[in-house]
Motif scaffolding. Sequence first.
Motif, PDB file in Angstrom:
ATOM      1  N   VAL A 120       0.833  -1.201   0.000  1.00 23.51           N
ATOM      2  CA  VAL A 120       0.000   0.000   0.000  1.00 23.51           C
ATOM      3  C   VAL A 120       0.870   1.254   0.000  1.00 23.51           C
ATOM      4  CG1 VAL A 120      -1.655   1.350   1.345  1.00 23.51           C
ATOM      5  CG2 VAL A 120      -1.990  -1.115   1.053  1.00 23.51           C
ATOM      6  N   ALA A 121       1.898   1.270   0.850  1.00 19.58           N
ATOM      7  CA  ALA A 121       2.790   2.430   0.916  1.00 19.58           C
ATOM      8  C   ALA A 121       3.502   2.652  -0.417  1.00 19.58           C
ATOM      9  CB  ALA A 121       3.812   2.242   2.035  1.00 19.58           C
ATOM     10  N   THR A 122       3.853   1.562  -1.095  1.00 14.61           N
ATOM     11  CA  THR A 122       4.510   1.679  -2.397  1.00 14.61           C
ATOM     12  C   THR A 122       3.573   2.302  -3.419  1.00 14.61           C
ATOM     13  OG1 THR A 122       5.884  -0.256  -1.915  1.00 14.61           O
ATOM     14  CG2 THR A 122       5.648   0.378  -4.234  1.00 14.61           C
ATOM     15  N   VAL A 123       2.323   1.886  -3.405  1.00 14.90           N
ATOM     16  CA  VAL A 123       1.351   2.459  -4.344  1.00 14.90           C
ATOM     17  C   VAL A 123       1.158   3.947  -4.074  1.00 14.90           C
ATOM     18  CG1 VAL A 123      -1.068   2.417  -5.069  1.00 14.90           C
ATOM     19  CG2 VAL A 123       0.178   0.266  -4.726  1.00 14.90           C
ATOM     20  N   LEU A 124       1.038   4.319  -2.823  1.00 17.39           N
ATOM     21  CA  LEU A 124       0.848   5.738  -2.487  1.00 17.39           C
ATOM     22  C   LEU A 124       2.051   6.562  -2.949  1.00 17.39           C
ATOM     23  CD1 LEU A 124      -0.718   5.429   1.082  1.00 17.39           C
ATOM     24  CD2 LEU A 124      -1.895   5.902  -1.082  1.00 17.39           C
ATOM     25  N   ALA A 125       3.257   6.024  -2.803  1.00 16.56           N
ATOM     26  CA  ALA A 125       4.444   6.741  -3.264  1.00 16.56           C
ATOM     27  C   ALA A 125       4.477   6.848  -4.777  1.00 16.56           C
ATOM     28  CB  ALA A 125       5.699   6.023  -2.761  1.00 16.56           C
ATOM     29  N   THR A 126       3.980   5.815  -5.449  1.00 21.69           N
ATOM     30  CA  THR A 126       3.991   5.790  -6.914  1.00 21.69           C
ATOM     31  C   THR A 126       3.052   6.829  -7.511  1.00 21.69           C
ATOM     32  OG1 THR A 126       4.610   3.455  -6.966  1.00 21.69           O
ATOM     33  CG2 THR A 126       3.459   4.309  -8.908  1.00 21.69           C
ATOM     34  N   LEU A 127       1.948   7.114  -6.819  1.00 21.75           N
ATOM     35  CA  LEU A 127       0.951   8.037  -7.364  1.00 21.75           C
ATOM     36  C   LEU A 127       1.433   9.488  -7.420  1.00 21.75           C
ATOM     37  CD1 LEU A 127      -2.295   6.671  -5.679  1.00 21.75           C
ATOM     38  CD2 LEU A 127      -1.658   6.506  -8.082  1.00 21.75           C
ATOM     39  N   ARG A 128       2.456   9.823  -6.620  1.00 22.98           N
ATOM     40  CA  ARG A 128       2.974  11.201  -6.576  1.00 22.98           C
ATOM     41  C   ARG A 128       1.820  12.186  -6.358  1.00 22.98           C
ATOM     42  NH1 ARG A 128       8.273  11.559  -8.644  1.00 22.98           N
ATOM     43  NH2 ARG A 128       9.016   9.596  -9.559  1.00 22.98           N
ATOM     44  N   LEU A 129       1.162  12.036  -5.250  1.00 22.05           N
ATOM     45  CA  LEU A 129      -0.027  12.827  -4.951  1.00 22.05           C
ATOM     46  C   LEU A 129       0.321  14.292  -4.698  1.00 22.05           C
ATOM     47  CD1 LEU A 129      -1.622  10.177  -2.621  1.00 22.05           C
ATOM     48  CD2 LEU A 129      -2.484  10.837  -4.871  1.00 22.05           C
ATOM     49  N   ALA A 130      -0.612  15.144  -5.021  1.00 20.77           N
ATOM     50  CA  ALA A 130      -0.440  16.589  -4.872  1.00 20.77           C
ATOM     51  C   ALA A 130      -1.593  17.152  -4.048  1.00 20.77           C
ATOM     52  CB  ALA A 130      -0.401  17.253  -6.249  1.00 20.77           C
ATOM     53  N   PRO A 131      -1.422  18.370  -3.506  1.00 27.10           N
ATOM     54  CA  PRO A 131      -2.504  18.980  -2.724  1.00 27.10           C
ATOM     55  C   PRO A 131      -3.819  19.019  -3.496  1.00 27.10           C
ATOM     56  CG  PRO A 131      -0.496  20.240  -2.462  1.00 27.10           C
ATOM     57  CD  PRO A 131      -0.213  19.226  -3.542  1.00 27.10           C
ATOM     58  N   GLY A 132      -4.885  18.614  -2.824  1.00 23.59           N
ATOM     59  CA  GLY A 132      -6.204  18.605  -3.460  1.00 23.59           C
ATOM     60  C   GLY A 132      -6.572  17.270  -4.074  1.00 23.59           C
ATOM     61  N   ASP A 133      -5.567  16.388  -4.332  1.00 24.53           N
ATOM     62  CA  ASP A 133      -5.897  15.046  -4.810  1.00 24.53           C
ATOM     63  C   ASP A 133      -6.677  14.310  -3.733  1.00 24.53           C
ATOM     64  OD1 ASP A 133      -4.615  15.439  -7.203  1.00 24.53           O
ATOM     65  OD2 ASP A 133      -2.761  14.417  -6.613  1.00 24.53           O
ATOM     66  N   GLU A 134      -7.494  13.366  -4.164  1.00 19.85           N
ATOM     67  CA  GLU A 134      -8.341  12.646  -3.216  1.00 19.85           C
ATOM     68  C   GLU A 134      -8.080  11.140  -3.271  1.00 19.85           C
ATOM     69  OE1 GLU A 134     -12.098  15.803  -3.531  1.00 19.85           O
ATOM     70  OE2 GLU A 134     -12.395  13.675  -4.007  1.00 19.85           O
ATOM     71  N   ILE A 135      -8.202  10.526  -2.117  1.00 25.13           N
ATOM     72  CA  ILE A 135      -8.157   9.066  -1.995  1.00 25.13           C
ATOM     73  C   ILE A 135      -9.456   8.633  -1.337  1.00 25.13           C
ATOM     74  CG2 ILE A 135      -7.006   7.075  -0.955  1.00 25.13           C
ATOM     75  CD1 ILE A 135      -4.432   8.659  -0.934  1.00 25.13           C
ATOM     76  N   ALA A 136     -10.120   7.652  -1.925  1.00 23.31           N
ATOM     77  CA  ALA A 136     -11.375   7.136  -1.372  1.00 23.31           C
ATOM     78  C   ALA A 136     -11.157   5.715  -0.859  1.00 23.31           C
ATOM     79  CB  ALA A 136     -12.472   7.147  -2.434  1.00 23.31           C
ATOM     80  N   ARG A 137     -11.833   5.391   0.204  1.00 25.42           N
ATOM     81  CA  ARG A 137     -11.782   4.051   0.777  1.00 25.42           C
ATOM     82  C   ARG A 137     -13.096   3.797   1.499  1.00 25.42           C
ATOM     83  NH1 ARG A 137     -10.410   4.906   6.230  1.00 25.42           N
ATOM     84  NH2 ARG A 137      -9.623   7.005   6.657  1.00 25.42           N
ATOM     85  N   THR A 138     -13.293   2.573   1.977  1.00 24.46           N
ATOM     86  CA  THR A 138     -14.520   2.268   2.702  1.00 24.46           C
ATOM     87  C   THR A 138     -14.257   2.313   4.209  1.00 24.46           C
ATOM     88  OG1 THR A 138     -14.298  -0.137   3.004  1.00 24.46           O
ATOM     89  CG2 THR A 138     -15.035   0.638   0.835  1.00 24.46           C
ATOM     90  N   ASP A 139     -15.322   2.330   4.971  1.00 25.19           N
ATOM     91  CA  ASP A 139     -15.178   2.359   6.426  1.00 25.19           C
ATOM     92  C   ASP A 139     -14.948   0.965   7.013  1.00 25.19           C
ATOM     93  OD1 ASP A 139     -17.724   1.465   5.811  1.00 25.19           O
ATOM     94  OD2 ASP A 139     -18.742   2.666   7.345  1.00 25.19           O
ATOM     95  N   HIS A 140     -14.710  -0.028   6.141  1.00 21.82           N
ATOM     96  CA  HIS A 140     -14.407  -1.379   6.593  1.00 21.82           C
ATOM     97  C   HIS A 140     -12.916  -1.685   6.508  1.00 21.82           C
ATOM     98  CE1 HIS A 140     -18.638  -3.119   6.492  1.00 21.82           C
ATOM     99  NE2 HIS A 140     -18.797  -1.948   5.890  1.00 21.82           N
ATOM    100  N   GLY A 141     -12.119  -0.762   6.013  1.00 20.96           N
ATOM    101  CA  GLY A 141     -10.724  -1.034   5.721  1.00 20.96           C
ATOM    102  C   GLY A 141      -9.856  -1.238   6.957  1.00 20.96           C
ATOM    103  N   HIS A 142      -8.678  -1.783   6.715  1.00 19.96           N
ATOM    104  CA  HIS A 142      -7.703  -2.038   7.773  1.00 19.96           C
ATOM    105  C   HIS A 142      -7.220  -0.711   8.353  1.00 19.96           C
ATOM    106  CE1 HIS A 142      -3.976  -3.341   9.724  1.00 19.96           C
ATOM    107  NE2 HIS A 142      -4.409  -4.586   9.622  1.00 19.96           N
TER     108      HIS A 142
END
Length: 406
Positions: free
Chosen positions: A109-131
């Motif tokens: 997961v950390a590798t994917v987040l680093a790969t995305l090169r996120l910028a201010p205002g970008d959004e990540i969505a997930r469910t309330d069941h996640g780890h």
Amino acid sequence: MPARRPTPAPYDRPVIAADAQPPEPLPGARLLFSLSPGVAHLNHGAAGAVPIGVQRAQQRLRDEMEGNPPRFFARGFGDRVAHARRHLAGFLGADPDGAALVPNVSTGVATVLATLRLAPGDEIARTDHGHRGVALAVEREARRYGVVTRTAAVPLAADDATVVAACTAALTPRTRLMIVDQVTMRTVRAFPVARVAAAARAQGVAVLVDGAHAPGMLPVDVGASGADFWVGNFHKWAYAPRGTALLCVAPPWRDRVEPLVVSAAYEAGFPASLEWQATQDYTAWLAAPTGIYTLRSLGVDRVRRHNAALAAYGQRVVGEALAVPAADLPHPGDDAVSMRIVPLPPGVAASPADATELGRRIADEVAAEVAVGAWGARGYLRLSAQVYNTAGEYERLAGALPALLP
């Protein structure tokens, strides 16, 4: 010397519904593991259990490594890692050239987040069941880079269409990534990841599937999932040594994958840039195919049927002991899931601290290892089932549990 577990107190066998029959045990299965006798190990989903044969295979590799470390790391090492990766990827229907061995889902997961090169205002969505660990990783991105997080609220008993609708509703034009579990950790729900992926990608959103519990438990076809990223642990249900997971990456992303640590193989690109992390202990990865061999020797479908049926039996027995009607016992959404949850009475283990304390008491006073967690202000008992478990272990827990609750 470690403290001895107390002998569980006698109990009255709970009344069991006539239609809740346990599966036939797999002969000799308990002898494949070195688990402490006298303890009901009902929490396989937490850290797995490594068969003795796999432990020995890993120890032989460690002996080889220590016998001549320069040779172990320098001569044919890359081919051996690639060989192990091919075995694991093939088991999941994944492209071996589009996969990399990593220590665990958290690293993936950390590798994917680093790969995305996120910028201010970008959004990540997930469910309330996640780890919780994944949620913390996403929250760190929010603090570091000004990323916005969105959470899809999914009812515990939601059907597949409701799950897809809730995930889709959390997406906006700024969403860069949707994270969805194949089987959730706390609530034990199998989500329709292929349908979620199709809906998200239709809006141009990348999808990461957290398949922590999928390898070995479910028949997985990563290639058919439609996910941009898929990561799953082999040390939970596929009998691999701990520290073995596979990160699968769709073709458009492979040239962009960023390892968390830059090593000498960085310029070689994916997957070598992720897999080579200098002189760490790689023996878990190299022994992982032995775990798959063990699972196949027992019969993959046979193990899955046994575990799923035993988990359902355990849920029914414990639920009856706590006076939970059968209709109120949550179904995981897929009959193949080999974990089940049992709602605890209102107010019991409703906070993380109280859940931890109840789990400790069950371990100390009942000699049973179970997972106790809180979700949605309600406490739940999570029961796992593996080939080394027996119906009597769940019955013993059911008989002793009511006396531990307020």
